[in-house]
Motif scaffolding. Structure first.
Motif, mmCIF file in Angstrom:
data_model
loop_
_atom_site.group_PDB
_atom_site.id
_atom_site.type_symbol
_atom_site.label_atom_id
_atom_site.label_comp_id
_atom_site.label_asym_id
_atom_site.label_seq_id
_atom_site.Cartn_x
_atom_site.Cartn_y
_atom_site.Cartn_z
ATOM 1 N N UNK A 570 -102.728 23.537 11.040
ATOM 2 C CA UNK A 570 -102.491 24.781 11.768
ATOM 3 C C UNK A 570 -103.819 25.375 12.229
ATOM 4 N N UNK A 571 -103.762 26.116 13.344
ATOM 5 C CA UNK A 571 -104.903 26.822 13.918
ATOM 6 C C UNK A 571 -104.390 28.163 14.434
ATOM 7 N N UNK A 572 -104.941 29.233 13.885
ATOM 8 C CA UNK A 572 -104.521 30.588 14.246
ATOM 9 C C UNK A 572 -105.756 31.366 14.680
ATOM 10 N N UNK A 573 -105.662 32.017 15.822
ATOM 11 C CA UNK A 573 -106.775 32.830 16.317
ATOM 12 C C UNK A 573 -106.879 34.101 15.474
ATOM 13 N N UNK A 574 -108.051 34.284 14.851
ATOM 14 C CA UNK A 574 -108.288 35.403 13.931
ATOM 15 C C UNK A 574 -109.108 36.482 14.636
ATOM 16 N N UNK A 575 -108.484 37.645 14.859
ATOM 17 C CA UNK A 575 -109.164 38.766 15.499
ATOM 18 C C UNK A 575 -109.264 39.970 14.559
ATOM 19 N N UNK A 576 -109.178 39.734 13.262
ATOM 20 C CA UNK A 576 -109.175 40.837 12.300
ATOM 21 C C UNK A 576 -110.555 41.482 12.215
ATOM 22 N N UNK A 577 -110.556 42.748 11.745
ATOM 23 C CA UNK A 577 -111.798 43.475 11.528
ATOM 24 C C UNK A 577 -112.549 42.885 10.345
ATOM 25 N N UNK A 578 -113.774 43.325 10.168
ATOM 26 C CA UNK A 578 -114.625 42.768 9.114
ATOM 27 C C UNK A 578 -114.099 43.094 7.725
ATOM 28 N N UNK A 579 -113.427 44.249 7.523
ATOM 29 C CA UNK A 579 -112.917 44.606 6.211
ATOM 30 C C UNK A 579 -111.461 44.177 6.019
ATOM 31 N N UNK A 580 -110.898 43.473 6.998
ATOM 32 C CA UNK A 580 -109.546 42.963 6.892
ATOM 33 C C UNK A 580 -109.566 41.445 7.055
#
Length: 1201
Positions: A570-580
């Motif tokens: 699997x490959x998921x684009x990760x756009x989370x913030x630095x603390x998440x």
């Protein structure tokens, strides 16, 4: 009415309910089986789904008879101290009540399945068959795990069979209940052999009790006990008798349950229940503290996720919230996927938390409300699971905790706690630890979710951790192997702040149901990018349009029906913030066909751990099974994580099923174990979890083909268990992975400032005697420094003259012991013993750097025989036998039963057989090579013979003396005659000498008969002179003389012609040659050869030419005088050349040699003389004048050579 009276009336009401239905309450915990007034109460027998429903009538009939016989045997064995009062039989849920044909189970009640039955009735074991056997994972005096028995053994219809089964069951009951071990040897067991040397008689005897009556007692009495015997009981219990261990058990210690005055045992009553579906009540704290940092929002999302997606179909669930009071938000309802029940229960929590302070909460109120929620069920609260989600703070009243424990015991409920969020303040512990006693008393588990708040928010990891805690609490409330139960396949967190792909993989195997759910948990939906790729093992990609979103659980998921087995990517684009961040999970359900179970527990009764008490170490256990059979060589990894502010990370280590004896008792039983390491994080809460997989394809399991074969029944002598369970058939197991969370370990003391933890006991000491060198080799497995961690500092070992002296670790110290190595490694030392024909005992122990000494090992015996005065092969029988298991654990070595000069008879047989086979192969190869070479030589010789017989290219050279000894000539004749006998033609007709003899043999035979030669030179004065006698010429090949074109091979006779040049012209001078008596008519006519005019000159051969005149030459031979007279009519021959190629000597005056110069030996024979060929052009010849004129002289044909 005051709260006290309300509580009192509630307890009284619950107690009355217990009394009314008390006989039907299932009891599965070992602590629930108690001995009261010489009667065991609470014995639970569980029947597994592997037993067909059609066997119900025979099975129940046999079980009743066996239990009654067992109660009598137990009474007699204990001397009237114990019998069976009642037995609860739990039928499997797969049995259809309406289809049951056996009436003996009536009345049948529906009840929750016991947590664990004491006696399991299931399919036959691949080694022990239907015979009862006890699984023991802990040491001497500790209770076992359970007793297992095959259903086939209960189908017998004879009373003597019931009695025999009852005696077998009694032997396993002693192991399970009182912690004794087998007191006999096992075939092919290196530690517990079938025979040993008796110290009194110095002879070998069976490794068993001092009694020949095997049915008298299931264990050795004090009088029958043999402490020197190398049995598992003596090793584990340091030689103490079994009765001594039994008297010190909780049943009989301090004189409890002394022999009764009753003369007959109690006949047990059997109650039948059937397993009910699982029942859960989720009790959630609703106070103001839950409103901080999105905690309540995370609770709502976690509850919804578990209720909607994870709770198995058919389960019953209720939801209760509490603060200062409690109320039910969702009544007890059955969970079904086709209805909206899951959605309604999952969304039943209030949207916002209450404002009641945490200090006013009433946990007891929440527990009481849960019991009321269960009142509507026909089973009431019996067997239900209460999942209590609370912060753990504010429970200062010990009286409240004690009251909750009393309610839990009365209603037979199980309590699992989830401490959320867990906040540890430096200097004092979280109050949630006060609930640990409640959890331990009910057999529940504790789970902790760490506080990961950031400002006004909390990390998504805390929400996922809460989901997993709820998931584990639900899973542990189900049976270990529960078809359709939830299974967490994969769980992985990915930090935010870096714009990249969250990539990973997970493996699906056939132990899961076909449908799988792939989930992406987020804090904010925008943290998940547009790219979501999920690729199957075959390369098929799941499209993004198949993704679904559940905002109430903060999850994006995709259901994969009939998911392909294998490795997924699997490959998921990760756009989370630095603390998440993002969290990926894969969930499935337990397969209905292949059932892999992982169960985790510890040796402590409660989870409170004192690290400063080395007398009570903590051992971690994990049982891994594929349905009913254990999984061998798997990789089990334990993980201990420190919870709280003072976290120091995680500790990861492996568990082992090696059978070293401490801590793992038996190899091959599927129970993996290890001591809990020193936790340097100090007092606090530690989360324990275990993962299992197939160890890169090295995991094995007993073949299920063993179940289809004719299995061993109760008549088999194989009992459980020696140092290892040796399976007859094992096979690689398919890929799998499992994980289980045990819960929280409450460490109440810091680690000791000084090292007080000793090494483990060495329980696999064994000895081997080399009869050639009289050298003793000791083998063992290295212990650790702190229990089974790291490595010890040094060893201590003694040689003692008695078993008691070795037990006390007294005697002669063994010097030059090796340095300890890493724990689990096999080591050995060679010891020279000078005491012959004496029984010597040896013991060993490990010592750490601080001087802490481990326990005394098992005691091995040695006897070195007296050396013989003459060399001889000595054969002695060892007390140890070789291990045959293919999954042999590290440190195990085979000690052979019979030794010949240091080698076993089996090894000698293998070596001798291998050498013999090698010599036979070498002999066959040598014979073949000899025959092949001989055949080639024979064939080559035959070809050369045929080639020489047909080849005219023969060169005759004179290189030796002509005068030959008559004896040598006779030898030539004999040898020629011998060879002539075996020469035949291709059409099986004998060949004549002319056809079969070689040229040299023909010439030698001709020489023997004629023995005449002319000397090489004459004096110039013309007088004859004596010439040197030379033998007949040798034969070689040449190619220098062409044949005259006028000569053709003769076809008038069988002998090949001698090619003869023309005698006309001045080139030749005729010289006389004396012959024996031949007439002209006896010689065959000469036919000149004919060659084509265009052909090249063929090779010529040097032959000896004999020229005849027109007159008749005659020669008389006498036996003793072979000189010939030269006739006077021969004219003188002028000298032509001194070096003629033929043996013709001519003087310069042309005169012949006198008759004195001619000598002959041998007996005349009528053999045609040879004819000389034409000499080389470089050699001048002389022509003999004829008084008769110039006519052509007569010719003689001779055999071509």
């Amino acid at each position: 009415m005051t709260a006290f009276w309300k509580s009192f009336l509630m307890n009284l009401f619950c107690y009355s309910l217990l009394i009314i239905g008390g006989s039907l309450l299932p009891r599965g915990q070992a602590e629930d089986l108690v001995l009261v007034n010489n009667e065991y109460k609470g014995l639970v027998v569980s029947i597994s789904d592997h037993v067909p429903q059609e066997h119900c009538s025979q099975l129940i009939h046999g079980l009743k008879n066996v239990m009654r016989e067992f109660s009598s045997v137990l009474w007699m064995t204990t001397g009237g101290r114990a019998s069976i009062h009642d037995v609860t039989v739990a039928l499997p849920r797969s049995w259809k009540i309406e289809d049951l044909s056996c009436s003996e189970i009536m009345p049948l009640s529906i009840a929750a399945k016991p947590t664990s039955g004491h006696l399991h009735i299931t399919a036959s074991h691949p080694v022990f068959g239907s015979r009862p056997w006890a699984q023991q994972s802990q040491g001497c005096g500790r209770r076992g795990d359970y007793i297992q028995m095959g259903s086939d053994i209960l189908k017998a219809s004879f009373n003597n069979t019931y009695s025999k089964v009852a005696h077998l069951l009694m032997a396993e009951w002693a192991k399970y209940r009182w912690g004794v071990f087998e007191e006999r040897g096992y075939p092919n067991d290196v530690l517990y052999p079938t025979t040993f040397r008796d110290p009194r008689t110095m002879r070998f005897r069976p490794n068993s009790c001092n009694s020949h009556n095997a049915m008298a007692l299931p264990f050795c009495s004090d009088a029958m006990h043999v402490p020197e015997a190398p049995t598992k009981h003596n090793a584990q219990c340091i030689g103490r008798p079994a009765w001594d261990i039994i008297h010190q058990s909780q049943d009989f210690i301090y004189g409890r349950d002394s022999p009764s005055n009753v003369t007959a045992p109690y006949m047990p009553s059997l109650n039948f229940i059937q397993e009910s579906p699982p029942r859960f009540v989720l009790v959630v704290e609703d106070t103001a503290v839950m409103g901080l940092q999105q905690r309540w929002e995370f609770v709502r999302k976690a509850v919804r996720r578990v209720m909607v997606y994870d709770v198995p179909d058919g389960s019953y669930v209720a939801l209760v919230i509490f603060n200062s009071v409690a109320k039910t938000t969702a009544p007890l309802m059955k969970m079904e996927s086709l209805s909206d029940v899951r959605q309604r229960v999952g969304s039943s929590l209030p949207r916002n938390p209450s404002t009641v302070p945490e200090s006013l909460k009433c946990v007891l109120c929440g527990l009481q409300e849960a019991l009321r929620a269960l009142e509507g069920d026909p089973l009431r609260a019996s067997g239900a699971t209460i999942i209590l989600l609370t912060t753990g703070n504010g429970i200062d009243n010990r009286r409240e905790v004690d009251e909750m424990m009393q309610l839990a015991r009365l209603h037979k409920i199980r309590v699992n706690t989830i401490i959320y969020p867990f906040i540890e303040q430096k200097g004092f512990l979280n109050k949630g630890t006060s609930l640990q006693s409640l959890v331990s008393s009910t057999g529940g588990s504790s789970f902790t979710v760490m506080d990961e708040g950031v400002g006004n928010d909390s990390k998504v990891n805390m929400m996922v951790a809460l989901m997993e805690a709820l998931f584990s609490a639900v899973r542990q409330s189900s049976p270990i192997v529960f078809p359709g139960g939830p299974v967490l396949v994969h769980s992985q967190s990915y930090s935010g702040g870096i714009s990249e792909m969250a990539s990973g993989s997970f493996n699906l195997d056939d132990s899961f149901d076909p449908d799988v759910r792939f989930s992406i948990f987020y804090y904010d939906l925008n943290h998940v990018g547009n790219t979501v790729e999920l690729t199957s093992p075959s390369g098929h990609m799941i499209e993004s349009v198949n993704l679904q979103e559940d905002g109430d659980a903060n999850v994006i998921f995709v259901n994969i029906p009939q998911a392909e087995r294998g490795l997924w990517q699997y490959h998921v684009e990760n756009r989370a913030d630095s603390h998440q961040g993002l969290h990926i999970q894969v969930a499935a359900t337990e397969s209905h066909t292949r059932k892999i179970g992982l169960r985790v527990w510890i040796s402590h009764k409660d989870n409170a751990i004192n690290m400063t008490d080395p007398s009570a170490p903590v051992i971690i256990y994990a049982e891994l099974k594929d349905d009913l059979v254990p999984i061998l060589n798997a990789r089990l990894t334990a993980r201990i994580k420190r919870l709280g502010a003072n976290t120091t990370g995680s500790m990861v280590f492996n568990l082992f099923d090696n059978g070293f004896g401490d801590p793992d008792i038996t190899a091959g039983d599927g129970v993996y174990s290890r001591y809990l390491p020193i936790l340097h994080g100090g007092p606090g809460n530690y989360e324990l979890s275990v993962k299992a997989d197939h160890n890169n394809g090295q995991a094995l399991s007993p073949s299920k083909d063993a179940f289809t074969r004719s299995l061993r029944t109760h008549n088999s002598d194989i009992t459980c268990c020696g140092s290892i369970i040796a399976y007859e058939y094992i096979k690689p197991i398919a890929s799998f992975q499992r994980s289980a969370i045990y819960g929280v370990l409450n460490v109440v003391s810091p680690p000791p400032e000084i090292d007080i933890v000793p090494p483990t006991r060495i329980l696999d000491l064994r000895s081997v005697v080399n009869l050639t060198t009289r050298e003793v080799t000791l083998h063992w497995t290295s212990p650790g420094d702190d229990y089974d961690w790291d490595q010890a500092h040094h060893y201590e070992a003694v040689l003692a003259s008695s078993w008691l002296e070795a037990k006390a670790f007294e005697g002669e110290r063994i010097k030059d012991m090796p340095t300890p190595v890493l724990v689990g490694t096999e080591q050995f030392v060679k010891v020279q013993v000078d005491q012959y024909d004496q029984l010597i005992y040896v013991a060993i122990r490990g010592v750490d750097e601080a001087g802490n000494r481990g326990g005394v090992s098992n005691i091995a015996s040695i006897m070195v025989p007296e050396p013989l005065t003459t060399p001889a092969i000595i054969i002695i029988t060892r007390t140890q036998a070789p291990a045959i298991n293919q999954s042999k654990p590290l440190g195990r070595e085979v000690t052979q039963p019979v030794r010949v000069s240091g080698l076993s008879v089996q090894d000698m047989g293998i070596i001798i057989g291998s050498i013999g086979a090698f010599l036979i192969i070498v002999a066959i190869i040598a014979t073949y090579c000899y025959c092949h070479v001989s055949h080639q030589h024979t064939h080559q010789h035959k070809e050369e013979t045929e080639k020489n017989e047909g080849n005219p290219n023969i060169l005759i050279k004179s290189n030796s003396t002509l005068m030959m000894d008559q004896d040598n000539s006779q030898e030539s004749v004999n040898s020629t005659e011998k060879e002539e006998k075996v020469l035949i033609s291709r059409d099986d007709r004998p060949l004549s000498p002319m056809q079969s003899w070689a040229a040299s043999k023909l010439l030698q035979e001709h020489e023997r008969h004629i023995s005449v030669s002319i000397g090489p030179s004459m004096e110039a004065s013309g007088s004859t002179s004596t010439y040197l006698q030379e033998p007949f010429p040798d034969v070689t090949l040449t190619n220098i003389f062409p044949y005259p074109s006028s000569q053709t091979p003769s076809t008038t006779h069988s002998d090949p012609p001698a090619y003869q040049p023309s005698y006309s012209g001045e080139e030749y001078v005729q010289c006389p040659y004396p012959y024996p008596e031949y007439s002209q008519e006896e010689l065959p006519p000469y036919t000149p050869p004919a060659f084509p005019a265009h052909s090249s000159p063929p090779p010529a051969a040097y032959t000896q030419e004999i020229i005849s005149q027109t007159f008749e030459m005659s020669h008389q031979s006498e036996p003793n005088n072979t000189q010939a007279d030269i006739p006077s009519t021969i004219p003188k021959i002028p000298y032509c050349q001194s070096n003629l190629p033929v043996n013709v000597i001519c003087s310069s005056e042309g005169s012949y040699p006198t008759h004195e110069t001619l000598h002959m030996k041998g007996t005349p024979s009528k053999v045609p003389p040879p004819v000389a060929p034409k000499p080389s052009p470089s050699v001048r010849t002389v022509s003999l004048g004829s008084p008769m004129g110039s006519g052509e002289p007569k010719r003689r044909n001779v055999t071509q050579v």
